[in-house]
Design a protein around this motif. Structure first.
Motif, PDB file in Angstrom:
ATOM      1  N   ASN A   1       0.835  -1.200   0.000  1.00 14.89           N
ATOM      2  CA  ASN A   1       0.000   0.000   0.000  1.00 14.89           C
ATOM      3  C   ASN A   1       0.869   1.250   0.000  1.00 14.89           C
ATOM      4  O   ASN A   1       0.644   2.184  -0.762  1.00 14.89           O
ATOM      5  N   ARG A   2       1.896   1.233   0.842  1.00 17.27           N
ATOM      6  CA  ARG A   2       2.783   2.400   0.924  1.00 17.27           C
ATOM      7  C   ARG A   2       3.476   2.648  -0.418  1.00 17.27           C
ATOM      8  O   ARG A   2       3.710   3.770  -0.816  1.00 17.27           O
ATOM      9  N   LEU A   3       3.759   1.559  -1.107  1.00 20.14           N
ATOM     10  CA  LEU A   3       4.446   1.676  -2.399  1.00 20.14           C
ATOM     11  C   LEU A   3       3.480   1.947  -3.552  1.00 20.14           C
ATOM     12  O   LEU A   3       3.897   2.074  -4.697  1.00 20.14           O
ATOM     13  N   GLY A   4       2.188   2.002  -3.241  1.00 21.37           N
ATOM     14  CA  GLY A   4       1.193   2.347  -4.266  1.00 21.37           C
ATOM     15  C   GLY A   4       0.696   1.180  -5.103  1.00 21.37           C
ATOM     16  O   GLY A   4       0.037   1.374  -6.110  1.00 21.37           O
ATOM     17  N   TYR A   5       0.999  -0.049  -4.647  1.00 19.26           N
ATOM     18  CA  TYR A   5       0.569  -1.220  -5.427  1.00 19.26           C
ATOM     19  C   TYR A   5      -0.778  -1.784  -4.971  1.00 19.26           C
ATOM     20  O   TYR A   5      -1.433  -2.480  -5.708  1.00 19.26           O
ATOM     21  N   TYR A   6      -1.082  -1.504  -3.710  1.00 20.78           N
ATOM     22  CA  TYR A   6      -2.271  -2.160  -3.150  1.00 20.78           C
ATOM     23  C   TYR A   6      -3.244  -1.170  -2.508  1.00 20.78           C
ATOM     24  O   TYR A   6      -2.837  -0.292  -1.755  1.00 20.78           O
ATOM     25  N   GLN A   7      -4.529  -1.320  -2.848  1.00 19.36           N
ATOM     26  CA  GLN A   7      -5.604  -0.555  -2.213  1.00 19.36           C
ATOM     27  C   GLN A   7      -6.600  -1.534  -1.606  1.00 19.36           C
ATOM     28  O   GLN A   7      -7.098  -2.419  -2.307  1.00 19.36           O
TER      29      GLN A   7
ATOM     30  N   SER B   1       3.030  -7.488  -9.387  1.00 17.62           N
ATOM     31  CA  SER B   1       3.428  -6.237 -10.063  1.00 17.62           C
ATOM     32  C   SER B   1       4.721  -5.684  -9.468  1.00 17.62           C
ATOM     33  O   SER B   1       5.596  -5.219 -10.197  1.00 17.62           O
ATOM     34  N   PHE B   2       4.794  -5.742  -8.130  1.00 12.16           N
ATOM     35  CA  PHE B   2       5.999  -5.252  -7.453  1.00 12.16           C
ATOM     36  C   PHE B   2       7.221  -6.061  -7.884  1.00 12.16           C
ATOM     37  O   PHE B   2       8.264  -5.506  -8.225  1.00 12.16           O
ATOM     38  N   GLN B   3       7.063  -7.374  -7.899  1.00  7.45           N
ATOM     39  CA  GLN B   3       8.177  -8.246  -8.296  1.00  7.45           C
ATOM     40  C   GLN B   3       8.623  -7.939  -9.729  1.00  7.45           C
ATOM     41  O   GLN B   3       9.809  -7.871 -10.018  1.00  7.45           O
ATOM     42  N   LYS B   4       7.650  -7.745 -10.593  1.00  6.64           N
ATOM     43  CA  LYS B   4       7.930  -7.458 -11.995  1.00  6.64           C
ATOM     44  C   LYS B   4       8.757  -6.178 -12.117  1.00  6.64           C
ATOM     45  O   LYS B   4       9.771  -6.132 -12.807  1.00  6.64           O
ATOM     46  N   ASP B   5       8.308  -5.118 -11.407  1.00  3.99           N
ATOM     47  CA  ASP B   5       9.002  -3.827 -11.441  1.00  3.99           C
ATOM     48  C   ASP B   5      10.403  -3.913 -10.852  1.00  3.99           C
ATOM     49  O   ASP B   5      11.282  -3.122 -11.207  1.00  3.99           O
ATOM     50  N   GLN B   6      10.610  -4.865  -9.939  1.00  2.00           N
ATOM     51  CA  GLN B   6      11.915  -4.999  -9.285  1.00  2.00           C
ATOM     52  C   GLN B   6      12.828  -5.983 -10.023  1.00  2.00           C
ATOM     53  O   GLN B   6      13.929  -6.268  -9.564  1.00  2.00           O
ATOM     54  N   GLY B   7      12.345  -6.491 -11.122  1.00  2.00           N
ATOM     55  CA  GLY B   7      13.149  -7.441 -11.880  1.00  2.00           C
ATOM     56  C   GLY B   7      13.221  -8.811 -11.231  1.00  2.00           C
ATOM     57  O   GLY B   7      14.120  -9.605 -11.524  1.00  2.00           O
TER      58      GLY B   7
ATOM     59  N   GLY C   1      12.128 -14.581   4.385  1.00  2.00           N
ATOM     60  CA  GLY C   1      13.534 -14.218   4.145  1.00  2.00           C
ATOM     61  C   GLY C   1      13.979 -14.257   2.697  1.00  2.00           C
ATOM     62  O   GLY C   1      15.170 -14.103   2.417  1.00  2.00           O
ATOM     63  N   ASP C   2      13.091 -14.442   1.762  1.00  2.00           N
ATOM     64  CA  ASP C   2      13.547 -14.506   0.366  1.00  2.00           C
ATOM     65  C   ASP C   2      13.780 -13.099  -0.216  1.00  2.00           C
ATOM     66  O   ASP C   2      13.590 -12.085   0.476  1.00  2.00           O
ATOM     67  N   GLU C   3      14.201 -13.082  -1.452  1.00  2.00           N
ATOM     68  CA  GLU C   3      14.581 -11.824  -2.102  1.00  2.00           C
ATOM     69  C   GLU C   3      13.406 -10.842  -2.177  1.00  2.00           C
ATOM     70  O   GLU C   3      13.573  -9.632  -2.037  1.00  2.00           O
ATOM     71  N   THR C   4      12.194 -11.379  -2.416  1.00  2.00           N
ATOM     72  CA  THR C   4      11.006 -10.536  -2.494  1.00  2.00           C
ATOM     73  C   THR C   4      10.772  -9.817  -1.168  1.00  2.00           C
ATOM     74  O   THR C   4      10.516  -8.608  -1.138  1.00  2.00           O
ATOM     75  N   VAL C   5      10.896 -10.560  -0.071  1.00  2.00           N
ATOM     76  CA  VAL C   5      10.684  -9.979   1.264  1.00  2.00           C
ATOM     77  C   VAL C   5      11.741  -8.911   1.553  1.00  2.00           C
ATOM     78  O   VAL C   5      11.414  -7.821   2.042  1.00  2.00           O
TER      79      VAL C   5
ATOM     80  N   SER D   1      10.846  -4.962   2.001  1.00  2.00           N
ATOM     81  CA  SER D   1      11.217  -4.259   3.234  1.00  2.00           C
ATOM     82  C   SER D   1      12.003  -3.001   2.922  1.00  2.00           C
ATOM     83  O   SER D   1      11.709  -1.926   3.459  1.00  2.00           O
ATOM     84  N   SER D   2      13.006  -3.140   2.055  1.00  2.00           N
ATOM     85  CA  SER D   2      13.878  -1.990   1.796  1.00  2.00           C
ATOM     86  C   SER D   2      13.149  -0.901   1.004  1.00  2.00           C
ATOM     87  O   SER D   2      13.278   0.279   1.314  1.00  2.00           O
ATOM     88  N   GLU D   3      12.357  -1.301   0.017  1.00  2.00           N
ATOM     89  CA  GLU D   3      11.634  -0.311  -0.801  1.00  2.00           C
ATOM     90  C   GLU D   3      10.602   0.448   0.031  1.00  2.00           C
ATOM     91  O   GLU D   3      10.493   1.657  -0.060  1.00  2.00           O
ATOM     92  N   ALA D   4       9.839  -0.300   0.848  1.00  2.00           N
ATOM     93  CA  ALA D   4       8.793   0.338   1.648  1.00  2.00           C
ATOM     94  C   ALA D   4       9.393   1.196   2.757  1.00  2.00           C
ATOM     95  O   ALA D   4       8.763   2.142   3.225  1.00  2.00           O
ATOM     96  N   GLY D   5      10.614   0.851   3.174  1.00  2.00           N
ATOM     97  CA  GLY D   5      11.266   1.590   4.263  1.00  2.00           C
ATOM     98  C   GLY D   5      12.000   2.834   3.796  1.00  2.00           C
ATOM     99  O   GLY D   5      12.432   3.642   4.618  1.00  2.00           O
ATOM    100  N   LYS D   6      12.195   2.965   2.502  1.00  2.00           N
ATOM    101  CA  LYS D   6      12.926   4.123   1.966  1.00  2.00           C
ATOM    102  C   LYS D   6      12.205   5.413   2.300  1.00  2.00           C
ATOM    103  O   LYS D   6      10.984   5.487   2.185  1.00  2.00           O
ATOM    104  N   LYS D   7      12.980   6.429   2.662  1.00  2.00           N
ATOM    105  CA  LYS D   7      12.376   7.743   2.873  1.00  2.00           C
ATOM    106  C   LYS D   7      11.912   8.259   1.523  1.00  2.00           C
ATOM    107  O   LYS D   7      12.682   8.382   0.586  1.00  2.00           O
ATOM    108  N   LYS D   8      10.637   8.484   1.446  1.00  2.00           N
ATOM    109  CA  LYS D   8      10.085   8.923   0.163  1.00  2.00           C
ATOM    110  C   LYS D   8       9.508  10.307   0.311  1.00  2.00           C
ATOM    111  O   LYS D   8       9.049  10.693   1.382  1.00  2.00           O
TER     112      LYS D   8
END
Ligand SMILES: [Zn+2]
Length: 248
Positions: free
Chosen positions: A28-34, A55-61, A71-75, A79-86
């Motif tokens: 939601n914070r990243l704008g993918y989910y409502q 969609s998020f996975q696709k955008d992240q390659g 603990g996988d790459e998606t998680v 975590s890092s994308e949603a935690g970024k100061k935006k």
């Protein structure tokens, strides 16, 4: 944001409720989910959360599976994308029921900065969410998503024209007719043409009688060969106006 999944996260597996909440909040914070407006962000998995993850996975390659494992790459990436100061704005949304805490109900509908604290969904048991603000308020202006929206004004326009025509018809009548005669012509379905025809044929056949009306005003009685009798006053307030009419 530090997302820690308790269980594998997939549409076809029994997911953990807290996992669902975490993933929903991040997406939601990243704008993918409502979320659904009536429930807000809950621990109940819905189809949207898995497609949002895809969609998020696709955008992240990443491989777009719509699933994740602890603990996988998606998680890690989520975590890092949603935690970024935006920087940017969003609209705080709260579920409209009485379980919403007052402070969050007060924030509902307000424009907030992504840097503001708290975030929707951050506080304990919070179901609030962020609604993205669209840069272009009319992104689908040309696309008729709901044909009804275009149909309704068209119908209204038709109705407006109808009303305008009635007004014109009525005001035209008002010049030569009293209000009472206009009413009678409507009630008795006598058109302008019928009335003109009655007067014309009565004149031609000599069927015009001059008499004195109930209130002492002189009147002309046209007995039209079309079956319509038209009464016109010749003096007084309504001089030159048709005051009533009837079919014989
Ligand atoms: Zn809340």
């Amino acid at each position: 944001m530090n997302i820690k999944l308790n269980k594998p996260f997939a549409a076809n597996s029994a997911v953990d409720e807290f996992d669902v909440k975490q993933v929903k909040k991040a997406l939601n914070r990243l704008g993918y989910y409502q979320p659904y407006e009536k429930t807000g962000i809950t621990g109940i998995p819905d189809a949207d959360v898995f497609s949002a993850l895809k969609s998020f996975q696709k955008d992240q390659g990443l491989q777009a599976t719509g699933t994740a494992r602890p603990g996988d790459e998606t998680v890690t990436k989520l975590s890092s994308e949603a935690g970024k100061k935006k920087s940017g704005k969003y609209i705080w949304r709260a579920v409209g029921d009485n379980k919403v805490r007052d402070s969050h109900a007060a924030l509902d509908g307000t424009v907030r900065d992504l840097a503001d604290s708290p975030d929707p969904g951050e506080e304990f048991n919070c179901r609030c969410w962020a609604e993205p603000i669209d840069e272009n308020p009319y992104p689908d202006a040309i696309k008729p998503v709901y044909p009804e929206l275009f149909l309704i004004p068209a119908l209204r326009l038709g109705r407006i024209f109808k009303i305008l025509r009635e007004i014109l018809k009525y005001s035209r009548k008002k010049d030569n007719y009293t209000d009472h005669a206009a009413l009678r012509s409507n009630q008795r379905s006598a058109s302008q043409k019928d009335i003109e025809e009655a007067i014309k044929t009565a004149k031609e056949a000599g069927n015009v009688i001059t008499k004195t009306g109930k209130y002492g005003t002189p009147q002309k009685v046209y007995k039209g060969s079309n079956g319509l009798t038209v009464i016109e006053e010749t003096q007084g307030r309504n001089a030159g106006k048709i005051i009533t009419l009837w079919w014989n």
